[in-house]
Every structure is written in C-alpha cells, then in structure tokens.
Design a protein around this motif. Structure first.
Motif, PDB file in Angstrom:
ATOM      1  N   ASN A 171       0.933  -1.239   0.102  1.00 20.04           N
ATOM      2  CA  ASN A 171      -0.106  -0.150  -0.306  1.00 20.04           C
ATOM      3  C   ASN A 171       0.844   1.312  -0.049  1.00 20.04           C
ATOM      4  O   ASN A 171       0.589   2.216  -0.511  1.00 20.04           O
ATOM      5  CB  ASN A 171      -1.154  -0.078   0.897  1.00 20.04           C
ATOM      6  N   PRO A 172       1.545   1.602   1.233  1.00 22.79           N
ATOM      7  CA  PRO A 172       2.170   2.918   0.525  1.00 22.79           C
ATOM      8  C   PRO A 172       3.722   2.406   0.267  1.00 22.79           C
ATOM      9  O   PRO A 172       3.836   3.746  -0.316  1.00 22.79           O
ATOM     10  CB  PRO A 172       3.367   2.882   2.223  1.00 22.79           C
ATOM     11  N   THR A 173       3.675   1.863  -0.936  1.00 19.05           N
ATOM     12  CA  THR A 173       5.141   1.673  -1.635  1.00 19.05           C
ATOM     13  C   THR A 173       4.034   1.789  -3.649  1.00 19.05           C
ATOM     14  O   THR A 173       4.335   2.824  -4.030  1.00 19.05           O
ATOM     15  CB  THR A 173       5.916   0.471  -1.229  1.00 19.05           C
ATOM     16  N   PRO A 183       9.870   8.489  -2.280  1.00 23.46           N
ATOM     17  CA  PRO A 183       9.945   7.613  -1.269  1.00 23.46           C
ATOM     18  C   PRO A 183      11.510   8.159  -1.167  1.00 23.46           C
ATOM     19  O   PRO A 183      12.256   8.261  -1.971  1.00 23.46           O
ATOM     20  CB  PRO A 183       9.287   6.462  -1.302  1.00 23.46           C
ATOM     21  N   SER A 184      11.294   7.546  -0.028  1.00 25.61           N
ATOM     22  CA  SER A 184      13.325   6.907   0.541  1.00 25.61           C
ATOM     23  C   SER A 184      13.457   5.627   0.860  1.00 25.61           C
ATOM     24  O   SER A 184      12.536   5.090   1.919  1.00 25.61           O
ATOM     25  CB  SER A 184      13.272   7.688   1.846  1.00 25.61           C
ATOM     26  N   LEU A 185      14.172   4.881  -0.568  1.00 31.14           N
ATOM     27  CA  LEU A 185      13.577   3.184  -0.073  1.00 31.14           C
ATOM     28  C   LEU A 185      14.963   3.079   0.791  1.00 31.14           C
ATOM     29  O   LEU A 185      16.050   2.609   0.683  1.00 31.14           O
ATOM     30  CB  LEU A 185      13.892   2.934  -1.259  1.00 31.14           C
ATOM     31  N   ASP A 186      14.407   2.535   2.048  1.00 33.45           N
ATOM     32  CA  ASP A 186      16.062   2.782   2.982  1.00 33.45           C
ATOM     33  C   ASP A 186      15.522   0.728   3.225  1.00 33.45           C
ATOM     34  O   ASP A 186      14.890   0.249   3.375  1.00 33.45           O
ATOM     35  CB  ASP A 186      15.230   3.253   4.340  1.00 33.45           C
ATOM     36  N   GLY A 202      14.469  -0.773   5.658  1.00 34.69           N
ATOM     37  CA  GLY A 202      13.109  -1.604   6.438  1.00 34.69           C
ATOM     38  C   GLY A 202      12.833  -1.395   4.874  1.00 34.69           C
ATOM     39  O   GLY A 202      11.974  -2.676   4.548  1.00 34.69           O
ATOM     40  N   LEU A 203      12.699  -1.158   3.452  1.00 33.81           N
ATOM     41  CA  LEU A 203      11.701  -1.069   2.574  1.00 33.81           C
ATOM     42  C   LEU A 203      12.211  -2.406   1.632  1.00 33.81           C
ATOM     43  O   LEU A 203      11.171  -3.371   1.174  1.00 33.81           O
ATOM     44  CB  LEU A 203      11.897   0.607   1.866  1.00 33.81           C
ATOM     45  N   HIS A 204      13.943  -2.654   1.830  1.00 34.43           N
ATOM     46  CA  HIS A 204      14.179  -3.645   1.001  1.00 34.43           C
ATOM     47  C   HIS A 204      13.593  -4.969   2.022  1.00 34.43           C
ATOM     48  O   HIS A 204      13.311  -6.088   1.330  1.00 34.43           O
ATOM     49  CB  HIS A 204      15.765  -3.683   1.193  1.00 34.43           C
ATOM     50  N   HIS A 205      13.550  -5.217   3.487  1.00 32.75           N
ATOM     51  CA  HIS A 205      13.427  -5.604   4.143  1.00 32.75           C
ATOM     52  C   HIS A 205      11.670  -6.600   3.799  1.00 32.75           C
ATOM     53  O   HIS A 205      11.817  -7.431   3.767  1.00 32.75           O
ATOM     54  CB  HIS A 205      13.305  -5.150   5.398  1.00 32.75           C
ATOM     55  N   VAL A 236      11.880   4.144 -10.163  1.00 36.16           N
ATOM     56  CA  VAL A 236      11.613   5.061  -8.918  1.00 36.16           C
ATOM     57  C   VAL A 236      12.202   3.659  -7.798  1.00 36.16           C
ATOM     58  O   VAL A 236      12.955   3.650  -6.812  1.00 36.16           O
ATOM     59  CB  VAL A 236      10.148   5.377  -7.975  1.00 36.16           C
ATOM     60  N   LEU A 237      11.937   2.630  -8.276  1.00 35.53           N
ATOM     61  CA  LEU A 237      11.791   1.297  -7.953  1.00 35.53           C
ATOM     62  C   LEU A 237      13.478   0.928  -8.208  1.00 35.53           C
ATOM     63  O   LEU A 237      13.560   0.561  -9.228  1.00 35.53           O
ATOM     64  CB  LEU A 237      10.874   0.215  -7.824  1.00 35.53           C
ATOM     65  N   PRO A 238      14.217   0.044  -6.704  1.00 34.11           N
ATOM     66  CA  PRO A 238      15.439  -0.214  -7.461  1.00 34.11           C
ATOM     67  C   PRO A 238      15.113  -1.467  -9.297  1.00 34.11           C
ATOM     68  O   PRO A 238      14.375  -2.119  -8.814  1.00 34.11           O
ATOM     69  CB  PRO A 238      16.227  -1.024  -6.387  1.00 34.11           C
ATOM     70  N   ASP A 239      16.067  -1.383  -9.028  1.00 31.17           N
ATOM     71  CA  ASP A 239      15.904  -2.114 -11.186  1.00 31.17           C
ATOM     72  C   ASP A 239      15.574  -3.626 -10.422  1.00 31.17           C
ATOM     73  O   ASP A 239      14.415  -4.730 -11.440  1.00 31.17           O
ATOM     74  CB  ASP A 239      17.321  -2.667 -11.016  1.00 31.17           C
ATOM     75  N   GLU A 240      15.668  -4.662  -9.317  1.00 34.79           N
ATOM     76  CA  GLU A 240      16.262  -6.061  -9.187  1.00 34.79           C
ATOM     77  C   GLU A 240      14.137  -6.100  -8.526  1.00 34.79           C
ATOM     78  O   GLU A 240      13.161  -6.985  -9.646  1.00 34.79           O
ATOM     79  CB  GLU A 240      16.341  -6.411  -8.224  1.00 34.79           C
ATOM     80  N   ILE A 241      14.111  -4.865  -7.819  1.00 34.25           N
ATOM     81  CA  ILE A 241      12.116  -4.893  -7.757  1.00 34.25           C
ATOM     82  C   ILE A 241      11.271  -5.085  -9.300  1.00 34.25           C
ATOM     83  O   ILE A 241      10.587  -5.703  -9.053  1.00 34.25           O
ATOM     84  CB  ILE A 241      12.099  -3.963  -6.802  1.00 34.25           C
TER      85      ILE A 241
END
Ligand code: ADP
Ligand code: F6P
Length: 549
Positions: A160-162, A177-180, A182-185, A253-258
C-alpha cells in the motif's frame, strides 16, 4: 434476484432452444442471455478446451476457476450474540468479483485478515471450506493465515504505501519515497514471502482441480504467477490489475531488481488484463523498456522467456440486478428515509475509501470555491461525503483521514449558518447508506487523482432517481467509458471543479435526464457478466493461438 433471473432466462430458453428450463442450470441460461447482448469484444474462435458457444443456446460448462486475491469476498466476525458471521469484504474488487461465484465453479484463495478469519483458517487446517454466495451458489474459500509479521510488511509497508502510491502517482518525488533498509526488508520478508504463501495455496488447490484456470487479482500478487508457473508450467494463468499502470519511468523509482521482478512475475501469466487502454499501453511499454521483452503493440502481445503473453483491457463492472435489489431492500429504504428527513434542496455526493488517491481534500476545496462564487446557493446545497475509513495502520492513511476532517471543519466553520452545515462528513463503512445516497444525489463528484476504474460512478448511475449528474476525473479509468455523459474535470484544478459543480447544478432537466439514462444504460449493457465473458474470451483466444504455435 435469482428467481427473477432464472424466470427471465427460462423464458428466453424456451424461446430459443425449446428445452425445458428445469433441465438447465442457471449458468446455461445466463449464457443464453449473453448471446443477445452487444459483445464487448470479438467472439472467440471455437475452442475445444473451453466450449463456450456464442452462436446458439447450447449449454455452457461452468468453468473451474481458482480466484486469488488478497481480500476475499467475505471476512468473518462475530455478531452481538457471539455467533460467527460472514461480512461483505470492502473495496471495489470484492464488490465486483463476488458475482463470479454465481457463474463459475470457484475456489477462492484470500488472506485471512480478521482475527476470526485466522480462526477459520486454523480450523480448516490449510484446506478450503464450503461457502455460499448471497443467492446460495456454492464455492470454496481457502483462507491463508500468513505469518503476521510478514503480512504486516507486505500490506503496511510494500503493497500500500509503496506500490499503491507509485501506481497512483501519489509521491512528490523531491522528498518521497526514501527506499531505506526497511523497504528492502519489506520486499524480501513481506511481499516475496506472502506471494510465496499464495503460490503454495494455489499449488495445493491445483492438486484438487488440476485443470482449473488460475485467475490472480491486483497489485498484491505480482510475484505469485511466476512461482506457480515454475512448478506447473502448463497451468492456465490469468491476472487482472485493478489499479492504474503508470509509464515505465515511474517504475524506475523502484530498484532494478524489484521492478524487473514485478514485470517478470506478471508476464508468467497467459493473459494480463487492465481496465483501460491507457494502463494496458503503459504495461506494454514497460515490458519493452524495463525488461527488454519483444512487444507487438498492435496485437497486444509480449514475448518473454519463450512464451507469448496476451495483454488486454476490459473495464470491470457490477451486477445491475444486485443493485436493483439493494435499492428496494429494507435496509436501503430505511437509510433513504433518514436521508430524506434532512435532505437539502440540492445534494452533492461523494463516496470513497479515505484514500489519498481519491482526492477528497481538493474536492472540499472546490466546494468552498463554489460556495464563494455562488452565495445564492448557501443554505440550499450540501456536500454529503460518505467515507469508508481505509488502511488506518499506515501513517500516510491516518494522516490523510486527519486532513479530510480538518478541511471539512474549515469549510463548515467558515460558512455554516443555523442548522445548515455545508459538508456532511460521515466516516464509516455503511453500504446501505451509500446505496440510499446513490438514489438521492443531484451531483456525484468523482475527482480521483488517478483511479484504476472507480465503481462508485457505475453503481451510482444505476440506481439514481433524480437525474443526477456525474462529474468524473479525467484520470479515473471509468472516464474512458462514461465521459460522453459526464462532466469531465482535471483533478488538480480545484477552480475547474468548482465550475463543474455549478454547471452540473444548472444543467437543463432534459439534458440531465438524457445523460443519466445513457450512462445507466451503458452500465447495464456492459455488466459484470459481460466483463467475465470478455476475460474468458481473451483466454480462449490465447489458448487457440497457443495451439497454433
Ligand atoms: P476502490 O476499489 O479503490 O475502493 P471503487 O470506487 O472501485 O474504489 O470501489 C469502492 C467500493 O466500496 C464500492 O463498491 C463502494 O460502494 C464501496 N464503498 C465506498 N465507500 C463506502 C462507504 N462509506 N461505505 C460502504 N461502502 C463503501
Ligand atoms: O480495487 C483496489 C483495491 O485495492 C482492492 O485490491 C482492495 O481490496 C480494495 O481496493 C480495498 O482496499 P483494502 O483491501 O486494502 O481495504
């Protein structure tokens, strides 16, 4: 409703095939009705594996479907006497899809969301349970009790928030966003883990029904199709995305892998569906730009990992019979009486979850500008906002609800006089009250920032009794369908929305009637059954192409 439909369909069958209606299932009769309505898409070529016959009233096999969505058609709770009760699931997806079980043999996999859902899941020991739809149709429900921490990361951090924020263009990119970490987790131990649990549940259900088509829904489940495909390469998989699909650069905006995993997961399906041509074309471009897949934009196909995926667009709808019935139900009539007792001369309505994508604060600001410009309407018009509190564990949603309350209060404090309060803000889940208000509005405001479709506009057009006018955001998927009969607004232009409110309230009576009748007629002809038919036709088209190689 069922009796009426069976009777109506039975008459048609007598007319069409000379078969005694008692020998025919309800679905067969509905299929017979379907050949009489305008087709949404070309009829599929005859397919031996899915013997739907569009040319005569032959019996149609109910399809075996495994439907997979995060929120199920019902959620369990307890009533005042402590008895277990099944409550209607919230949001547009379940409103629309609940009718699927009337037409097909459905095994529905969903998350166990309430505490009672988890108890039901525990009692079922990982198996599905028998459930009955509102008309008595039987289906099976498989509730997945996820690890609670994983589900929290999945729902409250990633989905939801992402994803929801990204897909509805809700971020101001200079600051969010700031993808810290926690987000990767949350991606790894939340989104991936919950998708894995859904895929396992699908594989378990396929053990019972190996020939079923698996029908995934929405942004919660982008990875599950790939996980199922890896174990069952030949299973028929389809996915419908109920929310907007933004341009490829937004996904960057999202990391390439994601972002690659998301596109790759969806492309494990045989068919991927969207509400509108706009979202579909963004997905085709994203598959090309972000994955390097070979895309045929004309045919709407993507070649990826040696398989061809068909990408389609069909706007979802509702079951008009359900809303006809609801409109005259005891609960709705009682709610309507309460509404009529305090009805202003002109009623503006909005009905939404308290979601930032719905643009509720700008709607109040537009109403304020309208009241400024039209003092003659003060004390004569009220904006009724029926808002279902949504996703309140997520800080952005809790803050947005606060902003809604503050902005309504500011408008009310500025204008209220005697017993007149310009904004009547009702924050609760009240479906009967919602349908009663649909019957009574003079103007419905749907000014979403972006919205996959927006079922509220369709539901409201069906039951309104006052020749109400629809104002629709040009970024709501439903605008593609209903704009010929609505007033269009730019969701960011509050001055334009204030003007639209004025125009809607002053349209000649005859024009209001013509617009509403045409919009309602469109929804009746393009109903949920037609949508299901269109999905299955896509699937058959794909199956036939697959066989041709
Ligand atoms: P979304 O799927 O984003 O919630 P939709 O407009 O497609 O948006 O669907 C919203 C659904 O929720 C509709 O079926 C509508 O009737 C229902 N709904 C919206 N607000 C309320 C409310 N305050 N109480 C009960 N139901 C509501
Ligand atoms: O249609 C969009 C949608 O997000 C559905 O997927 C969802 O079930 C519904 O809105 C309501 O949201 P939630 O399930 O988070 O309450």
């Amino acid at each position: 409703m069922v009796d009426r439909r069976i009777r109506r369909a039975g008459n048609e069958l007598r007319h069409c095939a000379g078969s005694p209606p008692s020998l025919l299932t309800r679905l067969e009769s509905l299929a017979c009705e379907r050949v009489r309505r305008p087709a949404l898409s070309e009829p599929p070529p005859p397919s031996p594996s899915f013997p739907i016959n569009h040319l005569r009233c032959a019996p149609v096999a109910r399809r075996k479907l495994i439907v997979v969505s995060n929120r199920g058609p019902v959620t369990f709770g307890r009533d005042g006497d402590g008895q277990r009760v099944a409550l209607r699931g919230g949001g547009g997806l379940t409103t629309a899809l609940r009718s699927l079980v009337l037409h097909h043999e459905v095994r529905w996999i969903a998350s166990a969301i309430s505490a009672e859902d988890r108890l039901v899941a525990e009692e079922a020991s990982g198996e599905s349970i028998h459930e009955r739809a509102r008309d008595g149709s039987a289906y099976r429900l498989h509730l997945v009790a996820h690890d609670e921490q994983a589900y929290d990361r999945f729902y409250n951090v990633f989905a939801n928030p992402t994803l929801w924020f990204l897909q509805h263009y809700l971020w101001p990119l200079a600051v969010a966003p700031s993808l810290d970490r926690g987000l990767h987790h949350a991606w790894r131990d939340g989104y991936v883990a919950v998708n894995r649990a859904f895929a396992d549940a699908v594989l378990a259900e396929l053990e019972h029904e190996p020939d079923a088509t698996v029908f995934f829904h929405d942004y919660h489940l982008y990875l599950a199709p790939r996980l199922v495909r890896e174990s069952r390469p030949d299973t028929a998989l389809a996915h419908f995305v109920h929310i907007p699909w933004p341009q490829p650069d937004v996904w960057r905006v999202l990391p390439d892998e994601i972002r690659r995993a998301i596109h790759d997961g969806l492309l494990a399906n045989d068919v991927v569906g969207f509400h509108t041509a706009r979202w579909r074309s963004n997905f085709l471009r994203g598959s090309e730009d972000l994955l390097g897949a070979a895309v045929d934009h004309g045919r709407g196909t993507v070649d990826h990992r040696g398989r061809e995926v068909l990408v389609t667009s069909h706007p979802i709808s509702v079951d008009p019979h359900e809303f006809d019935e609801l409109a005259t139900s005891e609960a709705v009539l009682a709610a309507e009486q309460r509404l009529l007792a305090r009805r202003p001369e002109k009623l503006l309505l909005r009905v939404d979850r308290t979601d930032p994508s719905k643009n509720i604060v700008r709607g109040f600001r537009a109403f304020e500008l309208y009241l400024d410009a039209h003092p003659e309407m003060q004390e004569r018009v009220v904006m009724l906002a029926l808002l279902d509190p949504s996703r309140q564990e997520i800080p952005e949603y809790a803050e947005y609800l606060g902003a809604i309350q503050r902005s309504a209060r500011a408008v009310n404090e500025r204008f209220e006089r005697g017993t007149w309060r310009p904004i009547d803000l009702q924050i609760r889940d009240d479906f009967a009250g919602t349908v009663a208000a649909y019957k009574q509005f003079d103007v419905l405001l749907v000014n979403a920032v972006f919205d996959g479709l927006n079922l509220v506009a369709k539901e409201a057009a069906l039951v309104n009794e006052r020749d109400g006018v629809l104002i629709l955001s040009e970024n709501a998927g439903v605008h593609e369908e209903l704009s010929p009969w609505a007033l269009s607004v730019n969701p960011f232009d509050v001055a334009g929305q204030a003007d639209a409110l004025h125009r809607a309230l002053t349209l000649p009576a005859e024009e209001r009637r013509t617009r509403l009748v045409a919009a309602a007629d469109h929804v009746r002809r393009h109903d949920l059954e037609a949508w299901i038919e269109a999905q299955l036709s896509d699937f058959d088209r794909k199956a036939v192409r697959g066989r041709r190689g």
